[in-house]
Structures are given as C-alpha cells and as structure tokens.
Write an enzyme that holds these catalytic residues in place. Sequence first.
Site, PDB file in Angstrom:
ATOM      1  N   ASP A 143      46.561 125.107  17.937  1.00 21.09           N
ATOM      2  CA  ASP A 143      47.920 125.082  17.426  1.00 21.09           C
ATOM      3  C   ASP A 143      47.860 124.529  16.000  1.00 21.09           C
ATOM      4  OD1 ASP A 143      50.821 125.056  17.618  1.00 21.09           O
ATOM      5  OD2 ASP A 143      50.506 124.813  19.767  1.00 21.09           O
ATOM      6  N   ASP A 177      52.689 127.060  14.487  1.00 19.14           N
ATOM      7  CA  ASP A 177      53.972 126.490  14.866  1.00 19.14           C
ATOM      8  C   ASP A 177      55.047 126.806  13.819  1.00 19.14           C
ATOM      9  OD1 ASP A 177      55.172 124.525  16.814  1.00 19.14           O
ATOM     10  OD2 ASP A 177      55.627 123.465  14.953  1.00 19.14           O
ATOM     11  N   GLU A 222      54.504 131.546  15.408  1.00 18.02           N
ATOM     12  CA  GLU A 222      55.776 131.341  16.093  1.00 18.02           C
ATOM     13  C   GLU A 222      56.867 131.626  15.064  1.00 18.02           C
ATOM     14  OE1 GLU A 222      58.075 127.902  18.690  1.00 18.02           O
ATOM     15  OE2 GLU A 222      57.075 127.367  16.836  1.00 18.02           O
ATOM     16  N   HIS A 253      55.565 126.106  26.467  1.00 22.30           N
ATOM     17  CA  HIS A 253      55.843 124.680  26.691  1.00 22.30           C
ATOM     18  C   HIS A 253      57.245 124.259  26.255  1.00 22.30           C
ATOM     19  CE1 HIS A 253      54.815 125.134  22.552  1.00 22.30           C
ATOM     20  NE2 HIS A 253      55.265 123.922  22.305  1.00 22.30           N
ATOM     21  N   ASP A 254      57.991 125.154  25.619  1.00 18.43           N
ATOM     22  CA  ASP A 254      59.363 124.844  25.190  1.00 18.43           C
ATOM     23  C   ASP A 254      60.403 125.515  26.082  1.00 18.43           C
ATOM     24  OD1 ASP A 254      58.449 123.493  22.902  1.00 18.43           O
ATOM     25  OD2 ASP A 254      58.394 125.349  21.731  1.00 18.43           O
TER      26      ASP A 254
HETATM   27  C1  NOJ Z   1      57.812 124.460  18.042  1.00 15.09           C
HETATM   28  C2  NOJ Z   1      56.973 123.889  19.131  1.00 15.09           C
HETATM   29  O1  NOJ Z   1      56.642 124.900  20.038  1.00 15.09           O
HETATM   30  C3  NOJ Z   1      57.739 122.756  19.740  1.00 15.09           C
HETATM   31  O2  NOJ Z   1      57.156 122.257  20.904  1.00 15.09           O
HETATM   32  C4  NOJ Z   1      57.874 121.684  18.701  1.00 15.09           C
HETATM   33  O3  NOJ Z   1      58.689 120.646  19.198  1.00 15.09           O
HETATM   34  C5  NOJ Z   1      58.497 122.217  17.420  1.00 15.09           C
HETATM   35  N1  NOJ Z   1      57.951 123.468  17.025  1.00 15.09           N
HETATM   36  C6  NOJ Z   1      58.267 121.257  16.297  1.00 15.09           C
HETATM   37  O4  NOJ Z   1      56.909 121.237  15.976  1.00 15.09           O
END
Ligand code: NOJ
Length: 561
Positions: free
Chosen positions: A98, A199, A255, A329-330
């Site tokens: 990441d 990210d 992302e 994970h989000d």
């Molecule tokens: C996206 C990530 O997937 C998330 O987990 C994170 O909190 C935010 N970006 C900030 O880095």
Amino acid sequence: MDKLWWKECVVYQIYPRSFKDSNGDGIGDIKGIISKLDYLTDLGIDVIWLSPVYQSPNEDNGYDISDYQEIMDDFGTMDDFDMLLTEAHKRGLKIIMDLVVNHTSDEHKWFIESKKSLDNPFRDYYIWRKGKNGEMPNNWGSWFGGNAWEYDSTTDMYYLHIFAKKQPDLNWDNPKVRNDIYDMMTWWLDKGIDGFRMDVISLISKKPDFPDGETHGGLYGDLAPFCIHGPNVHNYLREMNQKVLSHYNIMTVGEATGVTIDEAIKYAGYESKELNMVFQFEHLENLISGEYGKWSDKHFSLVDLKKVMNKWQKGLEGKAWNCLFWSNHDQPMAVSRFGNDSEKYREISAKMLGTCMHMLKGTPYIYQGEELGMTNVKFDSLDDYRDLETINKYHELVNQRGVKPEKMMEYIYHVGRDNARTPMQWDDSENAGFSLGTPWIKVNENYKIINAKMQVNNPDSVYSYYKKLIELRKKYEIIVYGDYELLLPDDKNIYAYLRMLGSQILLIICNFSEDETEFIMPNNLIGKKGELLISNYKNDTDIDKMRLKLRPYESRVILFQ
Ligand code: NOJ
C-alpha cells in the site's frame, strides 16, 4: 488483446492488524502472515495486497505513516518483512504494498520539520494557509468528520488534512516532495516487491485557489470538486511512471475515489502511461448513499448495481482494465452487503457473489475472510468500535445533526469500516485462532460456525468454491479475456451476462434473491450443448432447456463451445 500477468491473476487483500497474530499481543503481524502463506497458496491466489505495514502511530491503522522505510513495531521488523517477501516469492506469490502518499502522519519527520518555521526547508512539503478573519482558510470538512484544517500556533497558520488531523496532506506541487516519494518507491521496488496499491491517489493534486465548498445541507463545505482529479494529477502520475514504475515489471492499482469512466481511462488506459488499474466505488457507497453520505441503512437495488457494473464493463472495454471487488478494509463484508448473511442463505449467497464477481472481466480482488463468507458484526456499544471514522461520524451525526443514536448504530452495522476489520476467523478456538492474547478489536461471535479450519477440507465450503473459481480462471482464457455482454438489465432478481471469446460463449447466471425464479435462455443458446463449469447447487440437470428454474441465490456458469 494484450495478455498481461496482472490481468490473469487473483489478488488477495491482507489487513495485517486483523489477519494473524504470532506473538500474543492481540495484534496481527508479519510473522503471522508468513505462517498463513500456505493457506493462501492452497486457495490459489497470485498476489497479496498488503495494507500498510510501515511505521505509524496508528491513528488510522497504518494509513498514517511516520516512516516509509521502517516497519511498524506492532507488526515486526524489516527482517520479518524481508522474510515474508522471500517466503511469498518461494511459493510463487507476489506482494504489492500500500502506498499512502496523499498524506503522512503528523509524526513524520517531514511534518515535524515543516511545522517549525516559515523558512524551514520542509515547510512546503505540506499545504499551509493563513486563516480568514480569524476563521479557517475555508469551510471544507474532513472526510473523517470536523474541519479539514488544523491550526498551528507556531506559525499562526492552518494545514490541510482531508482525513484525520493527524494525517496532513502532502504538497505534491513541490518537486522535492515528489522526488522523495519516488526515491522511497524505488527503494521498495529494488527490495523486490511486485507493485503498489496507491491510496486515494486521485486526491494528490489540489486546485490552487481553495474556495469554499457547497454544504449540501451539512455542516461543512465539500472539498471533493477541488481535490479529486486536480489539475496536475495526471502529470504527476506520468512523471512517477516515467521515473519509477516503468523500470519494473510490476502491478499498480490506484484507489481513485470519485473516478468516472473518462478519468479512469486517463489514469489507467492502455495508452495512459500512468497506472495499470484503478478502483472505482460507484457500485458501493453510491448505490446507498443518502442525506448523510455513505452513512445509511438503505439496501442496494440489483437493477442499479447492474447498471453500474455494466457501465464499467462496457466503458473500459478495449481501453482499460477493471478491478473486480465487493469489499475491502473500508467496506462491509461482501455477503452482508450484497448477499444474505442469515444462517440459511449465507453460504449459498456467498458462493453466488463469488461467481458473479470472478466471471466478470477484470482482475478479482478478494478481501480477507470473504473466501469464508465472513460477515459484518454488530457490537452493542460504540466503545467496542476502533475505527476513527466511525467514532468521529457517530459524534458528528448524533451530536450535531440530530441522528438518533439507535439509527446511527444501524448505519454502523450496515456500512462501518470495522465490519471488515474483526479478526480473521481461523478456527473455533478462543479468539478464532487469531491470537492467544486479547485481540485489539473483538472477534465476531460467529467464529465457531464460520472459520477456515471447518472449510479448508470441506469440498462444499465457500472456501472450496472460491478455490474452484480461481482454478477456472487459470484454465479458461475466456474468463480473463472474453468480451462482456449484459442480459436482462431490468430483471430485479437475476444478474446474468455473457462472456465471448472466438467461438466460445460463457453464460453466467446469478439469482440475487431468496425467491425461486426463472431464467429464459437467450435464443442463440437454446438447444446448444453446454458444459456446466460451476454451480453453487448440486443436481443441475436442465442446462440445455429453454427455461431454467433458479433456486434462492443460485448461480451457474455454463460454457458453450
Ligand atoms: C483510503 C484507505 O483505504 C482508508 O483506509 C484510509 O483511511 C484513507 N484512505 C486515508 O488514508
């Protein structure tokens, strides 16, 4: 049709904190991951996407990095990491890291320096602005709640943080920042890692004027129009590609929050010279979002879901490559969001979802535990939640916007990020075999009936089904490279589509409901002899009939030669 390894592979995302603890401190670690590499090899995946393992004070579980070239103490040492890479490579597994470079932690040495004075050499590494009439520089709200600006008295200025205040945004317009990041990336690539998941990469370039944003009835202004796909994002990524990425045979996935088809082609089109793929999120939050953004308890509609998936499948056809994923994970766990996590339908619907996603065109990403049909969690008290977004938003929506606490808990059960962060369920021993200590976040109580040990050797398990889906991808080129065609766009229960390669046709039929329903064969396939490649029910006999009865959450993949 360019054949490339990252199109053919299956990626598995590990959230290290919750994967496997080797030393009993309740926190997953690198040695824990090493101990489970054989599990991943058996599943058949090719690439591990490792959520951040760098040094971090853990405000946002590692997405707040204080040293990009050290490993987080909780997770182990650089020697452990080197061992992980060696052991993964030995088994033919690749590792992508990441890369979190929209922001750092406020404990990163660049920020500590930057804060010291206006003429510090690191001052311009971050985004500093003067206040306006004793107020914030503008009305922007942080995505994790509250203002997006934090005051610092040393220089009487504010710094921008799209996320938590301990995550100051880097100033990508400063060439020194970019070069330091490129050097750091090169250092990791020279170590032998196989690529990066980047990210929130769509946020790195901000429009320079920083005006107030629309409040859309909320408390703060929306920064998205000024920060997403900003004026230089593509220049910077092309530069990164030219200086770093193009020198290695790696895989890169960005992302790309807020991305449209046209933008995706700019980021990851075959001609773009930026990234290999981007994650888009239209099929997740957008389908349910309401008055409070993603915080809602709405259920998606299948017709809308198909519309979005179809748009991306067709929109990128021949131009760029899709990322296929139900969760990360989000996000909530796949089966709880898109399937049915009741005892009766959990397994069958988890298998159906696996079928639907893995047969689409693109690279599939499995989020840890999805291959077991792990579910969302419902903790009674907010005190059991660990995610700062969840906690901050609870307070903002309940205390400042009048959402009832019980309603907010429903939202959290529905979309909160901790749904995906409860420990991986390895077996039915205490703490699901995740840790001998007290886990940093509670284990989902259902671990006694949902765990890897029960599933690995059971040919009818969700795990074995995922394993078979992955095997099919390796065996049938049409699954990777075939063209996509949606059937029945308006059907409320069935998601059916075709894949086509040369004279072969693959028919995928998925019943997204608990109702029995009927699928009518497309005319050109009636009477043709098909071969059933996989189904989540036994006794499929009528595959060459005109009408197929579909049982609850039934899915079938049929190959016509
Ligand atoms: C996206 C990530 O997937 C998330 O987990 C994170 O909190 C935010 N970006 C900030 O880095």
